[in-house]
Design an enzyme around this catalytic site. Sequence first.
Site, PDB file in Angstrom:
ATOM      1  N   ARG A  94     -18.114  43.054  47.722  1.00 36.40           N
ATOM      2  CA  ARG A  94     -18.767  43.421  46.464  1.00 36.40           C
ATOM      3  C   ARG A  94     -19.009  44.935  46.460  1.00 36.40           C
ATOM      4  O   ARG A  94     -20.003  45.421  46.984  1.00 36.40           O
ATOM      5  CB  ARG A  94     -20.090  42.669  46.319  1.00 36.40           C
ATOM      6  CG  ARG A  94     -20.832  42.885  44.999  1.00 36.40           C
ATOM      7  CD  ARG A  94     -22.052  41.975  44.962  1.00 36.40           C
ATOM      8  NE  ARG A  94     -22.765  42.054  43.694  1.00 36.40           N
ATOM      9  CZ  ARG A  94     -23.783  42.871  43.475  1.00 36.40           C
ATOM     10  NH1 ARG A  94     -24.208  43.683  44.429  1.00 36.40           N
ATOM     11  NH2 ARG A  94     -24.382  42.882  42.301  1.00 36.40           N
TER      12      ARG A  94
ATOM     13  N   SER B 132     -20.028  32.967  38.117  1.00 35.95           N
ATOM     14  CA  SER B 132     -21.486  32.936  38.115  1.00 35.95           C
ATOM     15  C   SER B 132     -21.935  32.228  36.844  1.00 35.95           C
ATOM     16  O   SER B 132     -21.751  32.741  35.743  1.00 35.95           O
ATOM     17  CB  SER B 132     -22.052  34.364  38.154  1.00 35.95           C
ATOM     18  OG  SER B 132     -21.704  35.014  39.357  1.00 35.95           O
TER      19      SER B 132
ATOM     20  N   LYS C 197     -30.549  41.286  42.581  1.00 35.83           N
ATOM     21  CA  LYS C 197     -30.536  41.142  41.124  1.00 35.83           C
ATOM     22  C   LYS C 197     -31.932  41.428  40.588  1.00 35.83           C
ATOM     23  O   LYS C 197     -32.631  40.521  40.105  1.00 35.83           O
ATOM     24  CB  LYS C 197     -30.092  39.734  40.720  1.00 35.83           C
ATOM     25  CG  LYS C 197     -28.652  39.383  41.088  1.00 35.83           C
ATOM     26  CD  LYS C 197     -27.657  40.093  40.187  1.00 35.83           C
ATOM     27  CE  LYS C 197     -26.228  39.634  40.476  1.00 35.83           C
ATOM     28  NZ  LYS C 197     -25.250  40.298  39.591  1.00 35.83           N
TER      29      LYS C 197
END
Length: 218
Positions: free
Chosen positions: A37, A106, A135
């Site tokens: 990521r 997601s 997040k």
Amino acid sequence: MDLGLYVITKSVPELGRDHYDVAVAAIEGGASAIQLRIKKRAMGEALKIANVIHAVTREAGIPLIINDHVGIAMASKAEGLHVGPDDITIPAARRMLGSEILIGSSSGKPAEAIKAEREGASYIGVGPIHATDTKPGKPEIGVARITKVKAVVGIPVIAIGGIDADNVAACIEAGADGIAVVSAICMAEDMYAATVGLRQALDKARKNFSKSSATKGT
């Protein structure tokens, strides 16, 4: 393919760690899959990192999944791509990458998960189950959401968001097929030991859940 312990890499400069360091420690500790990521690197640099990590995941026999960047997934010949609601669509990714590659989505709500499966998703990432710095500002949805999503899809459901060794069992009991972690490994004092601990917690939870299910079925 078992995505049970799904580790998402993160660069942590203050701890002297980059994506490769996280991936290697996680693989040695028992990770089932690695997701690269990278958000703030040039494409060329990101591809170099992907290629280096892919060599390690190939040797370990586990998939490398690229977050967001379909171009990097193609160029590195990664086994998977993970997309969110603001990324390339699943059908478009399938047309570019083919039918064999894993594509994760997601999808925090049952309706979203149903749509993703219909469009060709290979697995669903559900979260954030608990609050997480990865997040910031997103409210936790709790383990009950895992059960709701699992009830409406036939593909694996992976719990993500604030997962650690202490709450793995609750996720598995709620129906998760696996867990995805970032900070629990990337920010750990000993990344290898943290991965081993998560692996043990996951295996124990799966074993207990299997026994419980068998008992209920008799």
